[in-house]
Scaffold this motif. Structure first.
Motif, mmCIF file in Angstrom:
data_model
loop_
_atom_site.group_PDB
_atom_site.id
_atom_site.type_symbol
_atom_site.label_atom_id
_atom_site.label_comp_id
_atom_site.label_asym_id
_atom_site.label_seq_id
_atom_site.Cartn_x
_atom_site.Cartn_y
_atom_site.Cartn_z
ATOM 1 N N CYS A 9 45.119 90.990 -1.551
ATOM 2 C CA CYS A 9 45.716 91.585 -2.743
ATOM 3 C C CYS A 9 45.973 90.547 -3.834
ATOM 4 O O CYS A 9 45.575 90.720 -4.983
ATOM 5 C CB CYS A 9 47.019 92.273 -2.343
ATOM 6 N N GLN A 10 46.625 89.456 -3.463
ATOM 7 C CA GLN A 10 47.101 88.494 -4.453
ATOM 8 C C GLN A 10 46.065 87.434 -4.826
ATOM 9 O O GLN A 10 46.000 87.012 -5.988
ATOM 10 C CB GLN A 10 48.362 87.798 -3.925
ATOM 11 N N PHE A 11 45.251 87.018 -3.864
ATOM 12 C CA PHE A 11 44.344 85.897 -4.116
ATOM 13 C C PHE A 11 42.891 86.337 -4.315
ATOM 14 O O PHE A 11 42.156 85.715 -5.083
ATOM 15 C CB PHE A 11 44.449 84.876 -2.980
ATOM 16 N N LEU A 12 42.477 87.400 -3.622
ATOM 17 C CA LEU A 12 41.125 87.921 -3.826
ATOM 18 C C LEU A 12 41.099 89.066 -4.831
ATOM 19 O O LEU A 12 40.033 89.607 -5.141
ATOM 20 C CB LEU A 12 40.523 88.388 -2.491
ATOM 21 N N ASN A 13 42.302 89.445 -5.320
ATOM 22 C CA ASN A 13 42.430 90.444 -6.400
ATOM 23 C C ASN A 13 41.799 91.787 -6.040
ATOM 24 O O ASN A 13 41.141 92.431 -6.864
ATOM 25 C CB ASN A 13 41.822 89.906 -7.692
ATOM 26 N N ILE A 14 42.006 92.221 -4.803
ATOM 27 C CA ILE A 14 41.526 93.540 -4.365
ATOM 28 C C ILE A 14 42.681 94.532 -4.525
ATOM 29 O O ILE A 14 43.702 94.404 -3.856
ATOM 30 C CB ILE A 14 41.032 93.495 -2.908
ATOM 31 N N PRO A 15 42.556 95.517 -5.417
ATOM 32 C CA PRO A 15 43.723 96.333 -5.772
ATOM 33 C C PRO A 15 44.049 97.484 -4.832
ATOM 34 O O PRO A 15 45.154 98.018 -4.896
ATOM 35 C CB PRO A 15 43.357 96.867 -7.161
ATOM 36 N N THR A 16 43.075 97.900 -3.987
ATOM 37 C CA THR A 16 43.346 99.051 -3.123
ATOM 38 C C THR A 16 42.981 98.738 -1.684
ATOM 39 O O THR A 16 42.111 97.913 -1.400
ATOM 40 C CB THR A 16 42.575 100.313 -3.574
ATOM 41 N N HIS A 17 43.666 99.418 -0.772
ATOM 42 C CA HIS A 17 43.480 99.191 0.664
ATOM 43 C C HIS A 17 43.326 100.543 1.350
ATOM 44 O O HIS A 17 44.217 101.400 1.268
ATOM 45 C CB HIS A 17 44.683 98.441 1.233
ATOM 46 N N ALA A 18 42.214 100.757 2.015
ATOM 47 C CA ALA A 18 41.925 102.034 2.678
ATOM 48 C C ALA A 18 42.353 101.974 4.142
ATOM 49 O O ALA A 18 42.090 100.992 4.834
ATOM 50 C CB ALA A 18 40.445 102.363 2.581
ATOM 51 N N VAL A 19 42.999 103.030 4.606
ATOM 52 C CA VAL A 19 43.360 103.189 6.016
ATOM 53 C C VAL A 19 42.470 104.287 6.576
ATOM 54 O O VAL A 19 42.536 105.439 6.133
ATOM 55 C CB VAL A 19 44.847 103.550 6.176
ATOM 56 N N LEU A 20 41.627 103.932 7.561
ATOM 57 C CA LEU A 20 40.550 104.809 8.013
ATOM 58 C C LEU A 20 40.606 104.989 9.530
ATOM 59 O O LEU A 20 39.923 104.298 10.287
ATOM 60 C CB LEU A 20 39.202 104.218 7.590
ATOM 61 N N PRO A 21 41.448 105.914 10.010
ATOM 62 C CA PRO A 21 41.515 106.153 11.456
ATOM 63 C C PRO A 21 40.329 106.972 11.944
ATOM 64 O O PRO A 21 39.987 108.002 11.345
ATOM 65 C CB PRO A 21 42.828 106.930 11.619
ATOM 66 N N TYR A 22 39.706 106.513 13.016
ATOM 67 C CA TYR A 22 38.590 107.242 13.626
ATOM 68 C C TYR A 22 39.101 108.024 14.833
ATOM 69 O O TYR A 22 38.644 107.869 15.954
ATOM 70 C CB TYR A 22 37.454 106.278 13.975
ATOM 71 N N ASP A 23 40.069 108.875 14.553
ATOM 72 C CA ASP A 23 40.621 109.781 15.561
ATOM 73 C C ASP A 23 41.394 110.837 14.794
ATOM 74 O O ASP A 23 42.334 110.509 14.054
ATOM 75 C CB ASP A 23 41.538 109.036 16.534
ATOM 76 N N GLY A 24 40.997 112.097 14.957
ATOM 77 C CA GLY A 24 41.624 113.175 14.210
ATOM 78 C C GLY A 24 43.110 113.312 14.458
ATOM 79 O O GLY A 24 43.843 113.863 13.624
#
Length: 557
Positions: A336-351
């Protein structure tokens, strides 16, 4: 060199400046270079970035980090005082500085008979006493000894809450009560203030056997108050008894304000209390989890607490180099702070984990979504990223196209479950096992493609399929051996402590949420205006809102 020059040099080489310089160097290197299977150093790096804790395995090897990155990040954490502040958290010091109180949600899962850290003793004892009251209530329901206003045993629970009083219990219920055979009673969750979740329940539940659980830390939240009053009116009308009688037999209150529960009409015997040093988004372990315990039983609820407590002990005792919450926090802050990536996805592979991203949205963004530090100064960099996501197999058919071939860079957590026991006929079990393997294969493939992009295309397929896969989306894979109460307890506690460590790195208070208050106040005065109490209108006027109010009133008439 004179003293002032030495001082300037010392300021220039801070852990943060070193990390910025290191980030510039590392960003020029594709992730595929770090994951080159032909390189012995890549194999060694991957091995050094994988960690196992009980039935939870975390792999950081697809993150844009090297062992040197981790060393710099850990140096930064130590310079921020993560270790003494961690000790202060567990000792019950007033780490919630704006509200002048401790943050002791860990006390709610501290086992009876184990000595808590000095400063937590009173809190742990109080939580254990409330857990005993909760267990008594659960036992009455399961034994058919809790009778409604007309003398019939309770069969269903309607849990009314919002935010932390809803998201945590609902997540656990969905994850662990995926089959009716697992449930002791039916539990249904109501949070939306528009009544849309409540109306269908009123149509198919038996009012004589329905217990209401009103879960609200303040016991004044408008969303929950309106929902419970509607539910009480439904029960009163259907059972032909007055609302005080319904409250006496079919209402449980969970709050930090026992006096408000009494004023509302909740009998003392039906009150469960947690203290204000447990924040709403950290409260699943407290009596807020009573509906989960009623649905799944105390054995499962105790295992949930045990998994979280095991992570507490790991976070408290493990050195930062091996400390999973600290490492999760540092990698997240790095992105977030050093690579300047503004969003983070949470992707569970289990319904069964379909509500995980919503739960983590509140946990992370309400805690660290702030721009003013503990010193009252504006923070000069990004803090918490925007958290979003969905169940991975569904997301593949929705937004993965943008991630793979669009122009945005994201970071991600993939969450997978290695195995699942199903009591079913042999042919059904085999079919389900194939589905499980397909799900895991998709999780691993997408994690690989996020990182490698076009380099993930096998040589035999190059030239025969579209390219333009950007890759370079750093991601972690969190693998649970099975989706048990213990493992999900450990998983959620891992994220809780991650949030705390990041708050220390960013010099924030993660235990308050002043940003949500003004909207509530504006809504209150607008509600009064819509209800015809024009004199109560205290909002700042703007032409957009004025014309919308006019249109609403036109159509409502």
């Amino acid at each position: 060199m004179n003293i002032s020059a030495l001082s300037r040099t010392a300021r220039a080489y801070t852990p943060v400046s070193e990390l910025h310089a290191h980030a510039e160097q590392l960003q020029a290197q594709p992730l595929s270079d770090l994951l080159n299977s032909d390189s012995a150093s890549a194999q060694k790096r991957a091995s050094s970035l994988a960690f196992t804790f009980g039935t939870l395995h975390v792999d950081f090897s697809k993150q844009r980090v090297t062992p040197h990155t981790l060393k710099l990040l850990i140096d930064w954490a130590r310079s921020c005082g993560v270790e003494p502040k961690r000790a202060a958290l567990f000792a019950g010091e007033k780490v919630n500085t704006s509200e002048g109180r401790a943050a002791l949600h860990m006390a709610a899962r501290w086992p009876k008979g184990k000595m808590p850290p000095r400063g937590m003793e009173t809190a742990a004892l109080f939580c254990q006493q409330q857990r005993a009251r909760l267990a008594d209530m659960v036992s009455r329901v399961h034994e058919g000894q809790w009778f409604g206003a007309t003398g019939q045993s309770i069969t269903d629970v309607v849990h009314i809450g919002v935010g932390g009083s809803d998201l945590g219990p609902k997540l656990i219920s969905e994850a662990l009560a995926d089959r009716p055979s697992h449930a002791k009673v039916g539990v249904h969750y109501v949070s939306t203030m528009d009544g849309a979740q409540l109306l269908p329940l009123m149509e198919h539940l038996n009012p004589a056997t329905t217990l209401l659980v009103l879960a609200s830390k303040s016991f004044t939240t408008a969303d929950t108050q309106f929902n419970v009053r509607t539910a009480l009116a439904w029960l009163s009308d259907a059972l032909e008894v007055d609302i005080p009688t319904v409250c006496r037999y079919q209402l449980v209150g969970v709050s930090s304000k026992p006096e408000k529960m009494t004023e509302f009409g909740v009998p003392h015997v039906h009150q469960l209390v947690f203290k204000d040093w447990i924040g709403g988004r950290f409260s699943i372990w407290s009596p807020i989890g009573v509906s989960v315990a009623m649905q799944l039983g105390m054995k499962a609820f105790d295992e949930l607490l045990a998994g979280a407590h095991a992570m507490d002990k790991h976070f408290l005792d493990a050195p930062l180099e091996e400390n999973l919450p600290a490492l999760m926090a540092l990698v997240g802050a790095w992105n977030c702070q050093f690579l300047n990536i503004p969003t983070h996805a949470v992707l569970p592979y289990d319904g069964r984990l379909k509500s995980l991203s919503a739960y983590l949205q509140q946990l992370e963004m309400e805690s660290n979504g702030k721009s003013v530090g503990l010193d009252g100064r504006s923070v000069a960099h990004a803090t918490c990223p925007i958290i979003w996501g969905d169940v991975g197999p569904n997301a593949q058919h929705a937004f993965y196209q943008l991630l793979h071939q669009g122009v945005h860079t994201v970071s991600a957590d993939f969450v997978a479950v290695a195995s699942r026991d199903v009591d079913a006929p042999e042919e059904v079990s085999e079919a389900l096992a194939a589905q499980e393997q397909l799900t895991l294969a998709n999780c691993l493939a997408q994690s690989q493609l996020f990182a490698l992009g076009d380099d993930a295309i096998p040589p035999a397929l190059r030239g025969h399929m579209a390219q333009g896969y950007r890759g370079n989306h750093p991601n972690s894979l969190l693998l649970l051996k099975e989706l048990s109460a213990w493992s999900i307890g450990a998983l959620l506690a891992l994220y809780e402590h991650k949030v705390f460590v990041q708050s220390v790195l960013w010099n924030l208070n993660p235990f308050d949420q002043p940003g949500v208050e003004l909207g509530k106040q504006l809504a209150t005065s607008l509600y009064e205006l819509l209800a015809g109490e024009a004199a109560a209108h205290k909002n700042v006027k703007d032409p957009s809102t004025e014309q919308l109010l006019s249109k609403i009133n036109e159509w409502r008439q």
